[in-house]
Design a protein around this motif. Structure first.
Motif, short mmCIF file in Angstrom:
data_model
loop_
_atom_site.label_atom_id
_atom_site.label_comp_id
_atom_site.label_asym_id
_atom_site.label_seq_id
_atom_site.Cartn_x
_atom_site.Cartn_y
_atom_site.Cartn_z
N ILE A 47 10.31 79.03 32.12
CA ILE A 47 10.99 78.88 30.84
C ILE A 47 12.48 78.58 31.06
CG2 ILE A 47 11.66 80.06 28.70
CD1 ILE A 47 9.01 81.63 28.93
N PHE A 48 13.07 79.29 32.02
CA PHE A 48 14.48 79.09 32.36
C PHE A 48 14.71 77.65 32.83
CE2 PHE A 48 17.71 78.99 35.74
CZ PHE A 48 18.82 79.37 35.03
N ASN A 49 13.88 77.18 33.76
CA ASN A 49 14.04 75.82 34.27
C ASN A 49 13.85 74.77 33.18
OD1 ASN A 49 14.57 76.76 36.84
ND2 ASN A 49 12.48 76.47 37.60
N GLY A 50 12.90 75.03 32.28
CA GLY A 50 12.66 74.10 31.18
C GLY A 50 13.85 74.01 30.25
N ALA A 51 14.50 75.15 30.01
CA ALA A 51 15.68 75.16 29.15
C ALA A 51 16.85 74.47 29.84
CB ALA A 51 16.05 76.59 28.77
N GLU A 52 16.98 74.69 31.14
CA GLU A 52 18.09 74.12 31.88
C GLU A 52 17.94 72.63 32.12
OE1 GLU A 52 21.13 75.62 33.09
OE2 GLU A 52 20.33 76.65 31.35
N ALA A 53 16.72 72.09 31.95
CA ALA A 53 16.48 70.68 32.22
C ALA A 53 17.36 69.77 31.39
CB ALA A 53 15.00 70.34 31.97
N GLY A 54 17.71 70.23 30.18
CA GLY A 54 18.55 69.40 29.32
C GLY A 54 19.98 69.87 29.23
N ALA A 55 20.30 70.97 29.92
CA ALA A 55 21.63 71.54 29.77
C ALA A 55 22.72 70.68 30.39
CB ALA A 55 21.67 72.94 30.41
N SER A 56 22.34 69.92 31.45
CA SER A 56 23.35 69.12 32.14
C SER A 56 23.37 67.68 31.65
CB SER A 56 23.09 69.13 33.65
OG SER A 56 21.79 68.62 33.92
N ALA A 57 22.54 67.40 30.62
CA ALA A 57 22.52 66.04 30.09
C ALA A 57 23.89 65.67 29.55
CB ALA A 57 21.47 65.91 28.99
N THR A 58 24.35 64.46 29.85
CA THR A 58 25.68 64.03 29.40
C THR A 58 25.59 63.53 27.97
OG1 THR A 58 26.20 63.35 31.64
CG2 THR A 58 27.60 62.46 29.87
N PRO A 59 26.40 64.07 27.05
CA PRO A 59 26.38 63.61 25.66
C PRO A 59 26.89 62.18 25.55
CG PRO A 59 28.21 65.11 26.03
CD PRO A 59 27.39 65.12 27.28
N ALA A 60 26.71 61.61 24.38
CA ALA A 60 27.17 60.23 24.15
C ALA A 60 28.64 60.11 24.54
CB ALA A 60 27.00 59.88 22.68
N ALA A 61 28.93 59.02 25.23
CA ALA A 61 30.29 58.84 25.76
C ALA A 61 31.30 58.75 24.63
CB ALA A 61 30.33 57.56 26.60
N GLU A 62 32.39 59.47 24.80
CA GLU A 62 33.48 59.41 23.84
C GLU A 62 34.78 59.26 24.62
OE1 GLU A 62 33.52 62.78 21.31
OE2 GLU A 62 31.49 62.48 20.58
N GLU A 63 35.70 58.56 24.05
CA GLU A 63 36.99 58.40 24.72
C GLU A 63 37.73 59.71 24.78
OE1 GLU A 63 39.93 55.38 24.03
OE2 GLU A 63 38.33 54.00 23.45
N GLN A 64 38.23 60.05 25.95
CA GLN A 64 38.99 61.28 26.15
C GLN A 64 40.39 60.91 26.63
OE1 GLN A 64 37.98 64.27 25.44
NE2 GLN A 64 35.85 63.75 24.97
N PRO A 65 41.38 61.70 26.27
CA PRO A 65 42.73 61.45 26.80
C PRO A 65 42.71 61.49 28.32
CG PRO A 65 42.78 63.07 25.03
CD PRO A 65 41.34 62.83 25.36
N ALA A 66 43.50 60.65 28.95
CA ALA A 66 43.49 60.55 30.40
C ALA A 66 43.80 61.88 31.07
CB ALA A 66 44.50 59.49 30.84
N ALA A 67 44.64 62.69 30.43
CA ALA A 67 45.05 63.95 31.06
C ALA A 67 44.02 65.06 30.88
CB ALA A 67 46.39 64.40 30.48
N GLU A 68 43.01 64.81 30.05
CA GLU A 68 42.03 65.86 29.77
C GLU A 68 41.06 65.98 30.93
OE1 GLU A 68 40.23 68.83 27.48
OE2 GLU A 68 42.08 67.72 27.10
N PRO A 69 40.98 67.15 31.61
CA PRO A 69 40.06 67.30 32.73
C PRO A 69 38.61 67.33 32.25
CG PRO A 69 41.08 69.39 32.20
CD PRO A 69 41.74 68.36 31.34
N THR A 70 37.71 66.85 33.10
CA THR A 70 36.30 66.87 32.78
C THR A 70 35.77 68.29 32.91
OG1 THR A 70 36.03 64.63 33.62
CG2 THR A 70 34.03 65.96 33.41
N LYS A 71 35.06 68.75 31.88
CA LYS A 71 34.52 70.11 31.91
C LYS A 71 33.04 70.07 32.30
CE LYS A 71 37.67 71.90 28.41
NZ LYS A 71 37.80 72.56 27.08
N VAL A 72 32.69 70.87 33.27
CA VAL A 72 31.30 70.94 33.70
C VAL A 72 30.57 71.95 32.82
CG1 VAL A 72 29.74 71.46 35.61
CG2 VAL A 72 31.97 70.39 36.07
N PRO A 73 29.50 71.55 32.12
CA PRO A 73 28.81 72.49 31.23
C PRO A 73 28.16 73.61 32.01
CG PRO A 73 27.55 70.44 31.48
CD PRO A 73 28.88 70.22 32.13
N GLY A 74 28.20 74.81 31.46
CA GLY A 74 27.55 75.96 32.08
C GLY A 74 26.08 76.00 31.70
#
Length: 244
Positions: A47-74
């Motif tokens: 169940i845990f692995n099934g839930a985590e399968a989509g947790a790291s999926a990258t959302p639709a690309a959006e423009e971010q300010p250049a200075a904004e660091p990329t956040k790794v989802p938990g």
């Protein structure tokens, strides 16, 4: 963050409790026993692995300010939360059966998955959806026939919401009462907890100590959207009638 004036409209759709019991049965490969049913560590992993399968999926690309660091989802969920859900759902099914309650169609798996950040087809999303709909059915049968809310119950719900930053910290009791209105939803949550504890005792539910205290999944809705949080209700005493 929710302000006091907005909290009065929240509706609890899960259980809160403070009792607990320990496991007399003990197998390293078993996370919990609910009557004759086992929730094994392998099932928790699946169940845990099934839930985590989509947790790291990258959302639709959006423009971010250049200075904004990329956040790794938990992680979307933890193994603890999987066990919390599976035990609570098992007990909730017993309560619903005893009360002659049918689940309502309050939410769909797609809605729950979107809020939790897990795949809609995952067992976690499916089971969480069933739990929410069972809870709503039980609450609907309760109606307004709930006992008066206590100060301790109000503070318990308030602290749980503070923990997930769903409401500001620092309210005194008078402010909590103002924020929660009549507090009927708090009393109803505790009443459902009593039913869950009774079901746990009747079915000799036991939990592997590594997953104690066990919490019930909670969700409230407000003007700001759904708020998900967890509250302990099996804390490890010998019987479910003991109160922390």
């Amino acid at each position: 963050m929710l302000r006091a004036r907005r909290i009065a409209s929240i509706v609890v759709v899960a259980a809160l409790g403070l009792g607990g019991l320990t496991a007399c049965r003990s197998e390293p490969s078993v996370a919990a026993y609910i009557g004759d049913r086992k929730v094994t560590e392998d099932q928790v992993t699946q169940i845990f692995n099934g839930a985590e399968a989509g947790a790291s999926a990258t959302p639709a690309a959006e423009e971010q300010p250049a200075a904004e660091p990329t956040k790794v989802p938990g992680p979307a969920v933890s193994r603890q939360q999987v066990v919390d859900l599976e035990v609570t759902l098992g007990l909730g099914r017993q309560v619903a059966s005893e009360q002659g309650v049918q689940p309502v169609n309050a939410v769909t798996a797609d809605q729950v998955a979107g809020e939790l950040g897990v795949p809609a087809t995952s067992q976690y999303a499916v089971d969480y959806t069933e739990w929410v709909n069972l809870s709503q059915g039980i609450f609907a049968k309760m109606g307004t026939s709930v006992p008066p809310v206590t100060d301790e119950q109000l503070q318990g719900i308030y602290q749980a919401l503070v923990k997930v930053q769903a409401i500001e910290a620092g309210f005194d009791l008078a402010q909590i009462k103002q924020a929660f209105g009549g507090g009927e939803f708090v009393s109803a949550a505790y009443q459902l907890t009593g039913m869950l504890e009774k079901a746990a005792s009747a079915s000799k539910t036991t939990v592997n100590p590594r997953y104690l205290p066990l919490s019930a999944p909670m969700v409230v809705s407000s003007q700001g959207g759904a708020v998900f949080y967890d509250l302990p209700y099996l804390v490890g005493s010998d019987t479910v009638s003991d109160r922390a």
